[in-house]
Design a protein around this motif. Structure first.
Motif, PDB file in Angstrom:
ATOM      1  N   VAL A  73      -3.769  -4.927  -5.738  1.00 47.55           N
ATOM      2  CA  VAL A  73      -3.230  -5.880  -6.835  1.00 47.55           C
ATOM      3  C   VAL A  73      -2.757  -7.009  -5.967  1.00 47.55           C
ATOM      4  N   THR A  74      -3.276  -7.924  -5.683  1.00 48.93           N
ATOM      5  CA  THR A  74      -2.760  -9.086  -4.760  1.00 48.93           C
ATOM      6  C   THR A  74      -2.634 -10.503  -5.445  1.00 48.93           C
ATOM      7  N   PHE A  75      -2.907 -10.580  -6.748  1.00 43.25           N
ATOM      8  CA  PHE A  75      -3.065 -11.877  -7.424  1.00 43.25           C
ATOM      9  C   PHE A  75      -1.577 -12.496  -7.444  1.00 43.25           C
ATOM     10  N   GLN A  76      -0.543 -11.568  -7.874  1.00 48.89           N
ATOM     11  CA  GLN A  76       1.016 -12.088  -7.802  1.00 48.89           C
ATOM     12  C   GLN A  76       1.342 -12.774  -6.839  1.00 48.89           C
ATOM     13  N   PHE A  77       0.783 -12.296  -5.281  1.00 51.91           N
ATOM     14  CA  PHE A  77       1.126 -12.982  -4.166  1.00 51.91           C
ATOM     15  C   PHE A  77       0.664 -14.297  -3.934  1.00 51.91           C
ATOM     16  N   ARG A  78      -0.173 -14.677  -4.835  1.00 53.44           N
ATOM     17  CA  ARG A  78      -0.599 -16.342  -4.580  1.00 53.44           C
ATOM     18  C   ARG A  78       0.446 -17.209  -5.139  1.00 53.44           C
ATOM     19  N   PHE A  79       1.316 -16.913  -5.950  1.00 51.89           N
ATOM     20  CA  PHE A  79       2.288 -17.659  -6.496  1.00 51.89           C
ATOM     21  C   PHE A  79       3.335 -17.931  -5.568  1.00 51.89           C
ATOM     22  N   PHE A  80       3.420 -17.074  -4.372  1.00 50.95           N
ATOM     23  CA  PHE A  80       4.685 -17.264  -3.256  1.00 50.95           C
ATOM     24  C   PHE A  80       4.018 -18.338  -2.282  1.00 50.95           C
ATOM     25  N   PRO A  81       4.981 -18.932  -1.485  1.00 45.74           N
ATOM     26  CA  PRO A  81       4.654 -19.517  -0.418  1.00 45.74           C
ATOM     27  C   PRO A  81       3.759 -18.841   0.414  1.00 45.74           C
ATOM     28  N   ARG A  82       2.731 -19.645   1.124  1.00 47.19           N
ATOM     29  CA  ARG A  82       2.082 -18.766   2.200  1.00 47.19           C
ATOM     30  C   ARG A  82       2.513 -17.633   3.055  1.00 47.19           C
ATOM     31  N   VAL A  83       3.866 -18.110   3.611  1.00 46.08           N
ATOM     32  CA  VAL A  83       4.266 -17.174   4.578  1.00 46.08           C
ATOM     33  C   VAL A  83       4.973 -15.759   3.767  1.00 46.08           C
ATOM     34  N   VAL A  84       5.342 -15.954   2.470  1.00 48.40           N
ATOM     35  CA  VAL A  84       5.685 -14.899   1.853  1.00 48.40           C
ATOM     36  C   VAL A  84       4.473 -13.992   1.421  1.00 48.40           C
ATOM     37  N   GLU A  85       3.413 -14.607   0.947  1.00 51.55           N
ATOM     38  CA  GLU A  85       2.165 -13.846   0.746  1.00 51.55           C
ATOM     39  C   GLU A  85       1.779 -13.182   1.831  1.00 51.55           C
ATOM     40  N   LYS A  86       1.869 -13.680   3.133  1.00 50.14           N
ATOM     41  CA  LYS A  86       1.335 -12.981   4.226  1.00 50.14           C
ATOM     42  C   LYS A  86       2.296 -11.711   4.540  1.00 50.14           C
ATOM     43  N   ILE A  87       3.779 -11.882   4.414  1.00 50.22           N
ATOM     44  CA  ILE A  87       4.556 -10.838   4.607  1.00 50.22           C
ATOM     45  C   ILE A  87       4.268  -9.773   3.423  1.00 50.22           C
ATOM     46  N   CYS A  88       4.237 -10.250   2.363  1.00 44.66           N
ATOM     47  CA  CYS A  88       4.032  -9.143   1.326  1.00 44.66           C
ATOM     48  C   CYS A  88       2.556  -8.304   1.533  1.00 44.66           C
ATOM     49  N   ASN A  89       1.669  -9.091   1.872  1.00 45.23           N
ATOM     50  CA  ASN A  89       0.304  -8.438   2.563  1.00 45.23           C
ATOM     51  C   ASN A  89       0.458  -7.308   3.639  1.00 45.23           C
ATOM     52  N   ILE A  90       1.449  -7.864   4.671  1.00 42.48           N
ATOM     53  CA  ILE A  90       1.630  -6.825   5.737  1.00 42.48           C
ATOM     54  C   ILE A  90       2.423  -5.704   5.336  1.00 42.48           C
ATOM     55  N   LEU A  91       3.346  -5.870   4.548  1.00 42.56           N
ATOM     56  CA  LEU A  91       4.132  -5.072   4.139  1.00 42.56           C
ATOM     57  C   LEU A  91       3.361  -3.857   3.129  1.00 42.56           C
ATOM     58  N   THR A  92       2.565  -4.201   2.166  1.00 42.59           N
ATOM     59  CA  THR A  92       1.707  -3.471   1.511  1.00 42.59           C
ATOM     60  C   THR A  92       0.834  -2.532   2.400  1.00 42.59           C
ATOM     61  N   ASP A  93       0.008  -3.183   3.285  1.00 41.90           N
ATOM     62  CA  ASP A  93      -0.866  -2.581   4.096  1.00 41.90           C
ATOM     63  C   ASP A  93       0.036  -1.501   4.973  1.00 41.90           C
ATOM     64  N   LEU A  94       1.193  -1.817   5.459  1.00 40.49           N
ATOM     65  CA  LEU A  94       1.906  -1.000   6.384  1.00 40.49           C
ATOM     66  C   LEU A  94       2.605   0.143   5.344  1.00 40.49           C
ATOM     67  N   ILE A  95       2.751   0.111   4.128  1.00 39.78           N
ATOM     68  CA  ILE A  95       3.128   1.199   3.100  1.00 39.78           C
ATOM     69  C   ILE A  95       2.031   2.228   3.090  1.00 39.78           C
ATOM     70  N   TRP A  96       0.982   1.481   2.772  1.00 44.44           N
ATOM     71  CA  TRP A  96      -0.378   2.275   2.606  1.00 44.44           C
ATOM     72  C   TRP A  96      -0.726   3.090   3.957  1.00 44.44           C
ATOM     73  N   VAL A  97      -0.376   2.687   5.120  1.00 42.53           N
ATOM     74  CA  VAL A  97      -0.653   3.253   6.404  1.00 42.53           C
ATOM     75  C   VAL A  97       0.400   4.357   6.393  1.00 42.53           C
ATOM     76  N   GLY A  98       1.570   4.223   6.000  1.00 42.02           N
ATOM     77  CA  GLY A  98       2.669   4.908   6.110  1.00 42.02           C
ATOM     78  C   GLY A  98       2.193   6.290   5.323  1.00 42.02           C
ATOM     79  N   PHE A  99       1.746   5.999   3.934  1.00 41.61           N
ATOM     80  CA  PHE A  99       1.236   7.111   3.168  1.00 41.61           C
ATOM     81  C   PHE A  99       0.146   7.660   3.685  1.00 41.61           C
ATOM     82  N   ASN A 100      -0.751   7.127   4.518  1.00 42.37           N
ATOM     83  CA  ASN A 100      -1.982   7.753   4.624  1.00 42.37           C
ATOM     84  C   ASN A 100      -1.670   8.853   5.892  1.00 42.37           C
ATOM     85  N   LEU A 101      -0.613   8.289   6.937  1.00 36.09           N
ATOM     86  CA  LEU A 101      -0.198   8.961   7.983  1.00 36.09           C
ATOM     87  C   LEU A 101       0.694  10.204   7.529  1.00 36.09           C
TER      88      LEU A 101
END
Length: 182
Positions: A73-101
């Motif tokens: 679910v990344t649709f909501q990130f498109r309403f933020f400025p580009r840098v915030v969208e990028k940070i949110c994507n990185i953060l969600t991926d890192l949370i995913w990696v944390g769960f996996n590990l």
């Protein structure tokens, strides 16, 4: 030679998924033929097909992570400025990696420390730890593929396209070509 090895390693999940799919479908087909035509079956066939299917599902999840094809679910990130969208994507991926590990840790502990060494598959007699090994392996490799995609997306600044998005774009091009010919 080096290029071939890199290509095989980069597509290992794809090749393994194809092999496992063909393997368990053929094994089940053989079981059906043996039961219907000869009133017999391989005692271990259904069990092995089940484990191959489970491995197929987990390796398929790794392949989906490699292709960035997991539902997100990344649709909501498109309403933020580009840098915030990028940070949110990185953060969600890192949370995913944390769960996996964390799951790698739990499953590794289960397979190697808590699983009874006498647990064996019912018909084949193989220790169950070999079938459960897919858990730590799949989640570890999935984490590596997520980090690889993060590197490509955020360091190399390349756009990764979901395979479905590529197919939708191709269908639109085909439709436009058809409409233009009319």
């Amino acid at each position: 030679m080096k290029q071939v090895i890199i290509k095989v390693l980069d597509n290992l999940e794809n090749y393994l998924c194809q092999f496992l799919l063909v393997f368990f479908v053929v094994l089940l087909f053989v079981q059906i033929v043996l039961r219907n035509l000869f009133s017999d079956s391989l005692a271990w066939g259904d069990e092995l097909a089940t484990y191959a299917f489970v491995w197929f599902a987990y390796v398929g999840a790794v392949y989906a992570a490699k292709k960035s094809a997991h539902n997100r679910v990344t649709f909501q990130f498109r309403f933020f400025p580009r840098v915030v969208e990028k940070i949110c994507n990185i953060l969600t991926d890192l949370i995913w990696v944390g769960f996996n590990l964390y799951f790698v840790y739990l499953s590794y502990d289960f397979v190697f420390n808590r699983m009874n060494v006498f647990w064996k598959s019912q018909t084949m007699g193989i220790p169950m730890k070999y079938f459960y090994m897919i858990l730590p392996l799949a989640f570890l490799i999935m984490s590596l593929r997520i980090l690889q995609n993060m590197y490509v997306r955020h360091v190399m600044n390349k756009q990764l396209m979901d395979p479905e998005d590529a197919q939708i774009a191709e269908m639109k091009r085909t439709q436009q070509t058809t409409d233009n010919k009319r």
